[in-house]
Every structure is written in C-alpha cells, then in structure tokens.
Design an enzyme around this catalytic site. Structure first.
Site, PDB file in Angstrom:
ATOM      1  N   HIS A 118     -85.295  38.660  -4.510  1.00 23.77           N
ATOM      2  CA  HIS A 118     -84.050  38.758  -3.741  1.00 23.77           C
ATOM      3  C   HIS A 118     -84.088  39.775  -2.601  1.00 23.77           C
ATOM      4  O   HIS A 118     -83.145  39.846  -1.817  1.00 23.77           O
ATOM      5  CB  HIS A 118     -82.891  39.110  -4.680  1.00 23.77           C
ATOM      6  CG  HIS A 118     -82.914  40.534  -5.120  1.00 23.77           C
ATOM      7  ND1 HIS A 118     -83.877  41.022  -5.985  1.00 23.77           N
ATOM      8  CD2 HIS A 118     -82.129  41.571  -4.799  1.00 23.77           C
ATOM      9  CE1 HIS A 118     -83.664  42.312  -6.184  1.00 23.77           C
ATOM     10  NE2 HIS A 118     -82.609  42.673  -5.476  1.00 23.77           N
TER      11      HIS A 118
ATOM     12  N   HIS B 199     -81.796  42.879   1.663  1.00 24.93           N
ATOM     13  CA  HIS B 199     -81.432  42.714   0.258  1.00 24.93           C
ATOM     14  C   HIS B 199     -80.407  41.585   0.135  1.00 24.93           C
ATOM     15  O   HIS B 199     -79.228  41.774   0.427  1.00 24.93           O
ATOM     16  CB  HIS B 199     -80.836  44.028  -0.254  1.00 24.93           C
ATOM     17  CG  HIS B 199     -80.591  44.064  -1.719  1.00 24.93           C
ATOM     18  ND1 HIS B 199     -79.508  43.441  -2.305  1.00 24.93           N
ATOM     19  CD2 HIS B 199     -81.286  44.648  -2.710  1.00 24.93           C
ATOM     20  CE1 HIS B 199     -79.545  43.655  -3.603  1.00 24.93           C
ATOM     21  NE2 HIS B 199     -80.614  44.382  -3.877  1.00 24.93           N
TER      22      HIS B 199
END
Length: 167
Positions: free
Chosen positions: A70, A85
């Site tokens: 991620h 992020h």
C-alpha cells in the site's frame, strides 16, 4: 591566488506532478494523526478518483511495502525522497486490492505507473482511500517545500515544489 572566484551553485527547484488523479487535501484533512500532525514531514494528500499511482518525477523506487503493497518510497535523482501512502489503515488489507507495477531498485520516469489499487476493495473494508504524499523530515538538501492550490490533476502542472539548498 589567481583571482578565481568560487562559483556558487544555484539552488535547484524540483517540481513534482500529482501522483494520482483526484481532489487535493491538506495534511490536516487526513483522518490519521500520524499524517495530519505533520510529524512525518510536509506534504499533501489526494482523495483519488481512480486507482492508479504514477511517478511524480524521474527517480528510483527505494522501497515498496512488501506484504501490504500500500505504500512506496521514491527517490528523485537529487536524493530527495518522498513517501506515497495509499489509503488510511490499508495495511490491514494485507495487500488485497494492491498491485505494484514496479519493484524496489527500478528506475522510473515521470508519469510511469507505479501501483494500481482497487478503490472498491478499500471502500468495502470501510477504509479511506485518502493518499498522503509526504516529503519526510530530516532531508538536509531541502530548503523549502511549497504546494499548489486545490486541484490534483496530472495535467495541471506541479503539485509540490521543492527548493534545494545551494551546494
């Protein structure tokens, strides 16, 4: 001795494109104090309208979260690093819905796809897709970091501008 003056190198400006399409947010709008407090560094966030992260500049992929996929760390050719992020608490998905298109160590060009992700998987898990883009603190080369206003379209020009110190 010979009267040669030392040449001072001019400060350099690095312009980063938005790595996602969507609505730009301030870090204060990110529903996670690790980001909203600014303790990780300066940055902005984007509420994505599609599930694709592209390189905001030419550089090298330094790290991709191996299991959760991620988040990634990208390094500009000057050595300046940035964290992208995807989502808030998306580490809990353990990689489900995330598909890296590059590996650590890969050289990338501006606009190259780095990561694809499924917005529906994130929504179905009850998580936020808000994606912070952070210029981590502690990078001595950086003199200042500036941001554009309220849009985050790759076609709109610079998203984050970083002024490097004279070297």
């Amino acid at each position: 001795m010979f009267g040669f003056a030392k040449k001072k190198k001019a400060a350099r400006l690095i312009e980063l494109e938005a790595p996602l399409k969507g609505k730009m947010l301030t870090l204060e709008e990110v529903p996670d104090p690790a980001f909203s407090s600014g303790t990780m560094g300066k940055g902005r966030a984007i509420l994505p309208s599609e599930g694709k992260v592209t390189a905001p500049c030419p550089g090298t992929v330094v790290h991709i979260m191996e299991k959760s996929k991620h988040a990634l760390l990208l390094e500009h050719e000057t050595g300046i690093q940035m964290l992208i992020h995807v989502g808030i608490e998306t580490v809990s998905l353990k990689g489900e819905g995330f598909h890296p298109c590059v590996s650590a160590g890969d050289k990338v060009s501006t606009g190259q796809t780095l990561l694809e992700f499924d917005l529906e998987v994130i929504a179905n898990a009850g998580l936020s897709p808000i994606t912070p883009i952070i210029i981590p603190d502690g990078q001595d080369l950086i003199e200042s970091v500036e941001f554009t206003d309220d849009t985050a379209s790759r076609a709109s020009g610079p998203f984050i501008c970083i002024l490097l110190r004279n070297q």
